[in-house]
Design a protein around this motif. Sequence first.
Motif, mmCIF file in Angstrom:
data_model
loop_
_atom_site.group_PDB
_atom_site.id
_atom_site.type_symbol
_atom_site.label_atom_id
_atom_site.label_comp_id
_atom_site.label_asym_id
_atom_site.label_seq_id
_atom_site.Cartn_x
_atom_site.Cartn_y
_atom_site.Cartn_z
ATOM 1 N N SER A 386 46.504 7.534 33.587
ATOM 2 C CA SER A 386 45.915 7.334 32.261
ATOM 3 C C SER A 386 45.069 8.559 31.916
ATOM 4 O O SER A 386 44.765 9.374 32.786
ATOM 5 N N ASN A 388 41.952 8.646 31.133
ATOM 6 C CA ASN A 388 40.670 8.609 31.827
ATOM 7 C C ASN A 388 40.784 9.041 33.275
ATOM 8 O O ASN A 388 39.950 9.777 33.780
ATOM 9 N N GLY A 449 41.077 -4.196 22.008
ATOM 10 C CA GLY A 449 40.612 -3.063 22.804
ATOM 11 C C GLY A 449 39.708 -3.524 23.931
ATOM 12 O O GLY A 449 39.782 -3.027 25.058
ATOM 13 N N PHE A 450 38.865 -4.499 23.606
ATOM 14 C CA PHE A 450 37.964 -5.042 24.623
ATOM 15 C C PHE A 450 38.751 -5.648 25.784
ATOM 16 O O PHE A 450 38.445 -5.410 26.955
ATOM 17 N N ILE A 452 41.830 -4.920 26.695
ATOM 18 C CA ILE A 452 42.472 -3.834 27.466
ATOM 19 C C ILE A 452 41.465 -3.251 28.446
ATOM 20 O O ILE A 452 41.745 -3.065 29.626
ATOM 21 N N GLY A 453 40.254 -3.054 27.957
ATOM 22 C CA GLY A 453 39.188 -2.524 28.805
ATOM 23 C C GLY A 453 38.942 -3.398 30.014
ATOM 24 O O GLY A 453 38.735 -2.898 31.132
ATOM 25 N N GLU A 454 38.988 -4.706 29.808
ATOM 26 C CA GLU A 454 38.756 -5.646 30.909
ATOM 27 C C GLU A 454 39.846 -5.523 31.984
ATOM 28 O O GLU A 454 39.562 -5.563 33.176
ATOM 29 N N MET A 456 41.609 -2.839 32.533
ATOM 30 C CA MET A 456 41.405 -1.548 33.190
ATOM 31 C C MET A 456 40.319 -1.669 34.255
ATOM 32 O O MET A 456 40.430 -1.090 35.340
ATOM 33 N N LYS A 457 39.267 -2.398 33.915
ATOM 34 C CA LYS A 457 38.172 -2.591 34.876
ATOM 35 C C LYS A 457 38.695 -3.210 36.165
ATOM 36 O O LYS A 457 38.347 -2.775 37.259
ATOM 37 N N GLY A 461 40.548 1.334 36.536
ATOM 38 C CA GLY A 461 41.058 2.402 35.683
ATOM 39 C C GLY A 461 42.458 2.880 36.010
ATOM 40 O O GLY A 461 42.943 3.831 35.424
ATOM 41 N N PRO A 465 47.768 2.328 30.674
ATOM 42 C CA PRO A 465 47.212 1.698 29.476
ATOM 43 C C PRO A 465 48.277 1.255 28.464
ATOM 44 O O PRO A 465 48.117 0.244 27.796
ATOM 45 N N ASN A 469 48.703 -2.516 27.149
ATOM 46 C CA ASN A 469 48.698 -2.771 25.712
ATOM 47 C C ASN A 469 49.898 -3.625 25.298
ATOM 48 O O ASN A 469 49.754 -4.654 24.614
#
Lengths: 480, 97
Positions: A386, A388, A449-450, A452-454, A456-457, A461, A465, A469
């Motif tokens: 990704s 990041n 988005g939130f 997706i972030g969860e 990733m956490k 990471g 992504p 998604n």
Amino acid sequence: MNYQVNIGLEVHVELSTKTKLFCGCSTQFGAPPNTQICPVCLGLPGVLPVINKKAVKFTIITALALNCQISKFCRFSRKNYYYPDLPKNYQISQYEEPLAKNGYLEIILNKRKKRIGIERVHLEEDAGKLVHGTNPEDIKFSFVDYNRCGIPLMEIVSCPDISSPEEAYIYLIELRKILRYLKVSDCNMEEGSLRCDANISLTLPGEKMGTKTELKNMNSFKEIKDGLSAEIERQSHLLNKGEKIIQETRLWDPKKKKTISMRGKEEAQDYRYFPEPDLLPLEISKEWENNLRLSLPELPQQKYRRFIQEYGLPEYDAGVITNSQEIADYFEKCVKYYHHPKIVSNWIMGEILRLLKEENISIEKIKVSPEKMGELLKEIEKGVISRNLAKDILSKMFKTGKSASQIIKEDGSQQLSDEKKLKKLVDEVIKENPEAIESIRKGKKKAVGFLIGEVMKKTKGKANPRLVNNLLKEELEENL
Amino acid sequence: MKKEIDLTQVRYIAHLSRLELSPEEEEKFTEQLAKILSYVNKLREVNTENVPPTFHVLPLKNIFRDDKLNLSLSQEEALSNAPKHKYKQFQVPRIIG
Ligand SMILES: [Zn+2]
């Protein structure tokens, strides 16, 4: 009242030759005091100065880049003044016959081009450095280090075409960029290799130019801008009251944020110039001039325009990337390995410049070769890592010089692209965040988005992504 | 004939050269400089209409040196002629600041 502002700048640049202008002493900065001097630069009786060819070449190159006419014939003069920074009581300079004159520098101001005239470019020798005593027993004395004495100094005098402090600032930035592209000076203001004085006068529209003052003691581009602003304010205040401007030299006081008159401390200037009998005249042949013209590198503005045309970079990106020739070279090499210029420019403007700044190293010493940079960007495109994660990998590449694939292998930081595993995690996240699902139902797209972030956490990471998604969208469509 | 040099000019030149002259010296140098100038003024009698100005007595031009390091003096040698030095620097009367 609305005055027209006329600013002319006098820029002194120490040329980056190895040796001084008229002798073989070193020009290295920071040596112990009085260890880089000899009978010639001390002006001992009977010595003969001989001019450094490279200094002449650097001056001609600069003059050509500033669109000047090169004098076919020129010579040196003695500028006589009595001040202990000069052991000879005169400075070898140029007066009636400078090396070059009548040029211009183009600046871009609010997207519009403006030409600032260059009156002359000439060559002279630098003076020594004076330190005033601070200890109680030294208070009546000054101390002189002559190491700097005789270092080639190029003086670039602009016409009074600059009409605001901002314009002066842009002019200086552009001039410094050119000088660095030409590699004639490092332009380091802290070490005094670039210094700038200014002339300022105000004029009412339709009237002839007002009395000018000379402004000195500005030690950074910011101080030049501030000093000019303060002086313009002072002059317009006086003129508004109907008072006259006195022609004088003023010093910028960075602490008090105002300009202070040098009156009383300064003599009427009478340098009694006369031709320097110890130096022979210079005759610059057309052939030499043409050869030097051909040797000019691509200059910042040409490069800027080419980067916009050839690579389709936005003006902003092209500006940042061509700020330094070395960064621009790095960019071009990276693009050879990864053919999406805009993505390359994003990474250079963001991560690379940040890392260089953090580690305080120059791009020439970067361990991430353009080829390795290209490889990293390809890994992102393939979805192996990704963005990041790539940032993380890049900072490791930056420190170690290893390739992206090597670091991925070693860290096991390969992106999680296993659909089954990811789907499980996506389901978990949906279950754990009913409020987010609720707001998505109400049309708030941000919550996606939130989520997706969860995910990733949960994968530290490492999740791909794009895959997350897609999976999330599928799940949500089924659930909503 | 051009005006001879006067006392004001002598004082001015002395000041620019940071020389302190006694009134007797001022008188003496005014007279001497005037004599020198009138001697040199003889050159004005020559017709130079078609003579280009001499830039240098030697018929040479473009004498360059390469940008090569040469030995400098040692710090001790460099300071050895200074009437006063301190902190390895030349000590002079305070100027400004
Ligand atoms: Zn020297």
